[in-house]
Design a protein around this motif. Structure first.
Motif, mmCIF file in Angstrom:
data_model
loop_
_atom_site.group_PDB
_atom_site.id
_atom_site.type_symbol
_atom_site.label_atom_id
_atom_site.label_comp_id
_atom_site.label_asym_id
_atom_site.label_seq_id
_atom_site.Cartn_x
_atom_site.Cartn_y
_atom_site.Cartn_z
ATOM 1 N N GLN A 97 -2.093 -9.672 -1.740
ATOM 2 C CA GLN A 97 -0.926 -10.534 -1.581
ATOM 3 C C GLN A 97 0.270 -9.684 -1.160
ATOM 4 N N VAL A 98 0.846 -10.011 -0.017
ATOM 5 C CA VAL A 98 2.026 -9.304 0.470
ATOM 6 C C VAL A 98 3.092 -10.348 0.775
ATOM 7 N N GLY A 99 4.126 -10.414 -0.082
ATOM 8 C CA GLY A 99 5.123 -11.475 0.068
ATOM 9 C C GLY A 99 4.448 -12.816 -0.140
ATOM 10 N N ASP A 100 4.640 -13.728 0.800
ATOM 11 C CA ASP A 100 4.020 -15.047 0.663
ATOM 12 C C ASP A 100 2.722 -15.148 1.457
ATOM 13 N N LYS A 101 2.185 -14.007 1.923
ATOM 14 C CA LYS A 101 0.955 -14.020 2.717
ATOM 15 C C LYS A 101 -0.196 -13.390 1.951
ATOM 16 N N SER A 102 -1.365 -13.971 2.185
ATOM 17 C CA SER A 102 -2.575 -13.497 1.502
ATOM 18 C C SER A 102 -3.554 -12.956 2.546
ATOM 19 N N TYR A 103 -4.115 -11.784 2.272
ATOM 20 C CA TYR A 103 -5.038 -11.146 3.208
ATOM 21 C C TYR A 103 -6.346 -10.795 2.500
ATOM 22 N N THR A 104 -7.444 -10.990 3.200
ATOM 23 C CA THR A 104 -8.740 -10.511 2.729
ATOM 24 C C THR A 104 -8.925 -9.078 3.224
ATOM 25 N N TYR A 105 -9.403 -8.203 2.355
ATOM 26 C CA TYR A 105 -9.647 -6.826 2.785
ATOM 27 C C TYR A 105 -10.793 -6.234 1.981
ATOM 28 N N TYR A 106 -11.278 -5.076 2.432
ATOM 29 C CA TYR A 106 -12.387 -4.406 1.750
ATOM 30 C C TYR A 106 -11.838 -3.158 1.066
ATOM 31 N N SER A 107 -11.799 -3.213 -0.252
ATOM 32 C CA SER A 107 -11.079 -2.236 -1.059
ATOM 33 C C SER A 107 -11.921 -0.995 -1.336
ATOM 34 N N ILE A 108 -11.423 0.146 -0.952
ATOM 35 C CA ILE A 108 -12.100 1.409 -1.232
ATOM 36 C C ILE A 108 -12.067 1.736 -2.730
ATOM 37 N N PRO A 109 -10.931 1.539 -3.430
ATOM 38 C CA PRO A 109 -10.949 1.774 -4.876
ATOM 39 C C PRO A 109 -11.973 0.899 -5.610
ATOM 40 N N GLU A 110 -12.126 -0.362 -5.175
ATOM 41 C CA GLU A 110 -13.127 -1.226 -5.811
ATOM 42 C C GLU A 110 -14.535 -0.720 -5.511
ATOM 43 N N ALA A 111 -14.776 -0.295 -4.283
ATOM 44 C CA ALA A 111 -16.091 0.238 -3.930
ATOM 45 C C ALA A 111 -16.400 1.495 -4.745
ATOM 46 N N GLU A 112 -15.367 2.295 -5.022
ATOM 47 C CA GLU A 112 -15.559 3.496 -5.832
ATOM 48 C C GLU A 112 -15.982 3.117 -7.250
ATOM 49 N N LYS A 113 -15.350 2.085 -7.796
ATOM 50 C CA LYS A 113 -15.717 1.610 -9.138
ATOM 51 C C LYS A 113 -17.154 1.094 -9.181
ATOM 52 N N ASN A 114 -17.613 0.582 -8.036
ATOM 53 C CA ASN A 114 -18.921 -0.081 -7.995
ATOM 54 C C ASN A 114 -20.019 0.768 -7.371
ATOM 55 N N GLY A 115 -19.884 2.084 -7.490
ATOM 56 C CA GLY A 115 -20.996 2.937 -7.102
ATOM 57 C C GLY A 115 -20.685 4.035 -6.101
ATOM 58 N N LEU A 116 -19.594 3.947 -5.354
ATOM 59 C CA LEU A 116 -19.271 4.981 -4.363
ATOM 60 C C LEU A 116 -18.408 6.063 -5.018
ATOM 61 N N THR A 117 -19.028 6.806 -5.893
ATOM 62 C CA THR A 117 -18.316 7.772 -6.722
ATOM 63 C C THR A 117 -17.568 8.806 -5.887
ATOM 64 N N GLY A 118 -16.304 8.990 -6.211
ATOM 65 C CA GLY A 118 -15.515 10.074 -5.640
ATOM 66 C C GLY A 118 -14.864 9.799 -4.305
ATOM 67 N N VAL A 119 -15.050 8.595 -3.718
ATOM 68 C CA VAL A 119 -14.558 8.382 -2.349
ATOM 69 C C VAL A 119 -13.034 8.389 -2.250
ATOM 70 N N SER A 120 -12.341 8.271 -3.367
ATOM 71 C CA SER A 120 -10.877 8.381 -3.307
ATOM 72 C C SER A 120 -10.437 9.776 -2.886
ATOM 73 N N LYS A 121 -11.348 10.774 -2.966
ATOM 74 C CA LYS A 121 -11.021 12.146 -2.573
ATOM 75 C C LYS A 121 -11.267 12.413 -1.091
ATOM 76 N N LEU A 122 -11.839 11.433 -0.387
ATOM 77 C CA LEU A 122 -12.148 11.623 1.024
ATOM 78 C C LEU A 122 -10.889 11.862 1.845
ATOM 79 N N PRO A 123 -11.011 12.588 2.948
ATOM 80 C CA PRO A 123 -9.896 12.618 3.891
ATOM 81 C C PRO A 123 -9.547 11.200 4.333
ATOM 82 N N ASN A 124 -8.292 10.961 4.652
ATOM 83 C CA ASN A 124 -7.870 9.612 5.018
ATOM 84 C C ASN A 124 -8.595 9.093 6.259
ATOM 85 N N SER A 125 -8.880 9.992 7.193
ATOM 86 C CA SER A 125 -9.595 9.564 8.399
ATOM 87 C C SER A 125 -10.994 9.061 8.074
ATOM 88 N N LEU A 126 -11.650 9.687 7.105
ATOM 89 C CA LEU A 126 -12.982 9.215 6.709
ATOM 90 C C LEU A 126 -12.902 7.934 5.883
#
Length: 892
Positions: free
Chosen positions: A15-44
């Motif tokens: 939710q950004v202001g009054d607009k709602s966007y669907t997106y694919y969350s990297i932090p959520e993916a990390e919680k659900n099995g993709l261990t450590g991906v928050s440490k990836l380079p931003n380009s990756l």
């Protein structure tokens, strides 16, 4: 886009202001099995998000996504992934042949019984017409208008074709001539940093990503938009919905610390970075910049560094989103909702750079304290050959001795007919403020204006033999130079506006005055150019100019005043003031504070909004072009610019099986650093070349030959120009420059020899050294190779884009084992070459090639097949990537 399988439950709502966007969350993916991906380079992280969003179990699997997390273990990977960029960017030199191919595919679809409408871009495509303006007129207030008139005279057939494409294809927009350079238009307007798309009632938000048909597409990485150059062949496939097959890249972290010293330019910095990264070796890798030094660089400085990724050899040079990104989006007039989304999305994904935050994990790192950067130029023929300014004149003396075998001849001078001055070795005959690298950066352009102002105040003038030009990357540059009141100073020194586009850097420098050209050639002089560009390869800038140096715009002005590379502009006097006192560079060089103050008072958000408010409309010339044709193009038989290419002639729904290469003749033996400019030149067409003879036979006057770059829509011209650079050296013809080979013991034009081999049914191979195909992402370097009948190229190493393009055209690339070369195996060009087992090739397989020497002896050489992925193997089997895509479209 099909619904993602979402194995890692990453799909979320933002939710950004009054607009709602669907997106694919990297932090959520990390919680659900993709261990450590928050440490990836931003380009990756951008690549990871792409895979999360496109997971379909076929082209993108759960294992592919997991492989990104696994990368953290060894920090490299051999895993192949399918990557889908959000959009495609083109310029007209490479864009015209791409649209020609699309039009030809529509014809072929009809021939195969399919629906031509299926041949249509499936992702947004923007083509910016920026590579066709030439500097025919210069040094006058009328130069711009006259060059525009000449541009439309020369390119009418091409522009009619592009206007047809604009109306015939969906998802395709053309930015008309005279608007700017594609990369600067991309940075200032097209790029959004976070892209959105309406689908199934949702607004999906995802990183702005692209591929472009120009190698300097990388410039937009300065705005945290992941993009890089590909050949037109790959771009067409991406347009048509095909994923880009790639190995998960290594990511080299480049840490910047410190702050540029007073008076040091972004150009000095980028030439230093290029030199360092070339030495490091980053071909095929991502480079990501990080560290506290980023806090002391403007976004335009970062874009300058990102722009030259091809020069340092990387796939891209990425800068993450930070506060400067947000400021830049505001300053260039992006919509408030988009700016808010960029900030919120980047922070939600862990892609927002904060000072003092933990550093990402990289494959390797290197570091530069930017306070140590010194004034620099690069040359005489490679961008990575940086020279400190204080050593430039000494460096030229060494070049005269080593490169041109003219030791001690720096003082040689010759008369110029009809002029009251002479000309000598080392004289600067072209001084050009040009190229996306620098004309996107106000600091160096305002700096050039201030150098001009201070020089005029001292009574300095440009030397009379210097051809001066100013070709900004967008119309906004003119607005702020005029508001800063420095354009009049540039005009007074001859740096009048010559056009908005890629000029000298691409070889569109235009002819030198006839008497200057004659003096150079009659007396075998080594004339020089100084340009604020990114390319200075042999034979590229101008056929009369043999030594070419990259420099910042302020230094371009200084060298125009000095007039020679023999003068040490860092320490010698540039000239004399009104009272006869010597004037030095330090006397006219602005401080960083002076430049910054003038930028702040001269550049406004309204300039961008006004210039880009109706960017696709064009001027009266563009609007006056008639659009003819419907779903398929009516190819004009008499056109020397646009012809239906032969790629799909005789094509059937079932591919012709691959065959072995037996008793191939050797067409060329080449040394290291053969560029795509060498293989497929972009510049002038010589009258006595096969391409010139072809045009003359079609009643084209020599003055209307235009350039190879402008005629890329006509395969007849381009085939004749392949391996036709005036400076290419085929070692089969030692001591000779130009597009020649040996056949039956005689020196022949390469084109003529290849056609005779083709008529006889003899396949051809090429041998080369290291970094074969370096330089621009020029698809014609691969297309021409294919059409000449070359089945395989065996080199010591390939530049990334050209290797991919060869595969895309069905040409097999091989590399020698480490330490081996055609020289070490005693190959002289008279051999027959056989490559067996082609039908059963596997990616990166070792293959034996058999060489039969002229005396009848034979030798087996083991080489590596550089078909890198299974998808690339499918393209080879199909006859090329376009054939593969077309068959899929017709049967879909």
């Amino acid at each position: 886009m099909t619904q993602s399988l979402d194995s890692f439950k990453a799909k979320r709502t933002l939710q950004v202001g009054d607009k709602s966007y669907t997106y694919y969350s990297i932090p959520e993916a990390e919680k659900n099995g993709l261990t450590g991906v928050s440490k990836l380079p931003n380009s990756l992280k951008v690549v990871l998000e792409n895979l999360l969003r496109f997971e379909d179990g076929r082209t993108v699997t759960k294992e592919d996504i997991q492989a990104i997390a696994d990368w953290l273990g060894s920090r490299k990977s051999t895993h192949e992934i399918a990557y889908r960029p959000a959009r495609v960017l083109m310029q007209d030199f490479t864009g015209v042949p791409a649209v020609v191919d699309l039009a030809a595919m529509r014809d072929a679809a009809v021939s195969l019984g399919g629906d031509p409408k299926k041949v249509n871009p499936l992702v947004p495509v923007d083509l910016v017409i920026d590579h066709s303006v030439m500097v025919d007129y210069f040094g006058t207030t009328s130069a711009f208008a006259l060059n525009v008139e000449r541009e439309y005279e020369r390119n009418g057939e091409r522009y009619e074709f592009l206007r047809w494409g604009q109306s015939a294809f969906d998802n395709f927009r053309a930015v008309p001539p005279g608007t700017g350079i594609c990369h600067q238009v991309n940075l200032e307007y097209l790029a959004q940093t976070v892209w959105t798309k309406e689908e199934n009632g949702e607004t999906i938000a995802y990183p702005d990503t692209l591929v472009g048909t120009d190698s300097h597409t990388t410039m937009v990485n300065g705005l945290a938009v992941l993009g890089w150059g590909v050949g037109g062949i790959e771009a067409e496939a991406a347009m048509l919905g095909q994923p880009i097959s790639m190995l998960i890249p290594e990511v080299v972290g480049f840490k910047l610390t410190g702050e540029l010293a007073d008076g040091i330019t972004a150009t000095d910095l980028v030439l230093t970075v290029v030199e360092m990264l070339r030495k490091q070796g980053v071909v095929g890798k991502f480079v990501e910049f990080y560290g506290p030094g980023l806090d002391n660089l403007s976004l335009e400085d970062e874009a300058t560094i990102a722009n030259m990724a091809p020069e340092y050899g990387a796939t891209c040079g990425f800068f993450p989103v930070d506060g400067d990104t947000i400021k830049y989006l505001k300053a260039t007039g992006r919509e408030a909702d988009r700016i808010a989304l960029v900030e919120a999305y980047s922070k939600a994904q862990g892609m927002y750079r904060e000072s003092g935050a933990a550093e990402p994990v990289f494959t390797d790192t290197l570091e530069l304290d930017i306070s140590n950067v010194v004034p620099s130029i690069a040359g005489p023929k490679r961008p990575q050959d940086r020279i400190s300014l204080v050593d430039a004149s000494e460096g030229f003396a060494k070049t005269m001795a080593d490169e041109f075998k003219k030791a001690g001849e720096q003082g040689k001078r010759a008369a110029v007919e009809g002029r009251d001055h002479d000309l000598g070795n080392g004289d600067v005959v072209i001084a050009a403020i040009t190229s996306c690298t620098n004309t996107s950066n106000p600091s160096v352009l305002i700096g050039a204006g201030l150098v001009a102002r201070k020089a005029l105040a001292k009574g300095l003038k440009v030397k009379p033999w210097v051809k001066t030009s100013l070709a900004p990357g967008s119309q906004v540059v003119t607005d702020y130079l005029e508001k800063a009141d420095v354009q009049k100073d540039l005009d007074a020194l001859g740096f009048n506006l010559t056009g908005y586009g890629c000029t000298t850097c691409i070889g569109n420098s235009g002819p030198l005055p006839e008497e200057i050209s004659k003096s150079i050639n009659d007396n075998d002089l080594v004339a020089c150019s100084v340009l604020s560009g990114n390319r200075n390869f042999e034979g590229r800038v101008n056929p009369d100019v043999r030594a070419n140096y990259l420099a910042s715009p302020p230094l371009v002005v200084a060298y125009a005043i000095a007039g020679s590379l023999n003068i040490n502009v860092a320490t010698d006097a540039l000239g004399e003031d009104q009272d006869g006192n010597p004037v030095y560079l330090k006397d006219i060089w602005p401080t960083t504070a002076e430049i910054t103050d003038l930028i702040r008072s001269s550049i406004t958000e309204e300039m961008f909004e006004e210039r880009y408010g109706d960017v696709f409309k064009g001027d009266e010339h563009w609007q006056g072009i008639k659009v003819e044709g419907g779903m398929t193009y009516g190819w004009p038989a008499a056109s020397t610019y646009v012809q239906n290419p032969p790629y799909f002639e005789g094509m059937t729904m079932e591919p012709t099986p691959l065959t072995d290469i037996e008793d191939a003749a050797v067409m060329g033996l080449f040394l290291d650093s053969i560029t795509t400019d060498h293989i497929s030149p972009a510049g002038a067409i010589k009258a006595d070349s096969p391409a010139g003879e072809y045009l003359a036979s079609h009643q084209v006057a020599a003055k209307d030959f235009n350039s190879f770059g402008s005629r890329r829509g006509n395969h007849q011209v381009m085939m004749r120009g392949t391996f036709g650079n005036i400076r290419i050296k085929n070692q089969m013809v030692p001591g000779v420059e130009g597009g020649y080979t040996m056949k039956d013991g005689q020196q022949r034009w390469i084109y003529d020899a290849c056609m005779e081999y083709k008529d006889a049914g003899t396949p051809l191979v090429v041998f080369a050294g290291k970094e074969y195909g370096t330089g621009s992402s020029r698809d014609w370097a691969a297309k021409g190779t294919k059409l000449l009948g070359v089945r395989a190229v065996i080199a010591q190493s390939f530049e990334r884009i050209h290797r991919s393009n060869l595969v895309g055209m069905g040409v097999l690339p091989f590399t020698f084992k480490e330490g081996e070369s055609w020289q070490s195996h005693g190959i002289e060009g008279t051999e027959k070459v056989t490559i067996l087992g082609v039908a059963d090739l596997k990616p990166r397989q070792m293959v034996n090639i058999q060489v039969e020497f002229a005396n009848g002896t034979k030798k087996d050489i083991e080489v590596l097949c550089r078909i890198d992925t299974e998808d690339e193997l499918e393209y080879i089997k199909a006859g090329g990537i376009l054939h593969y895509v077309l068959r899929n479209l017709v049967t879909s």
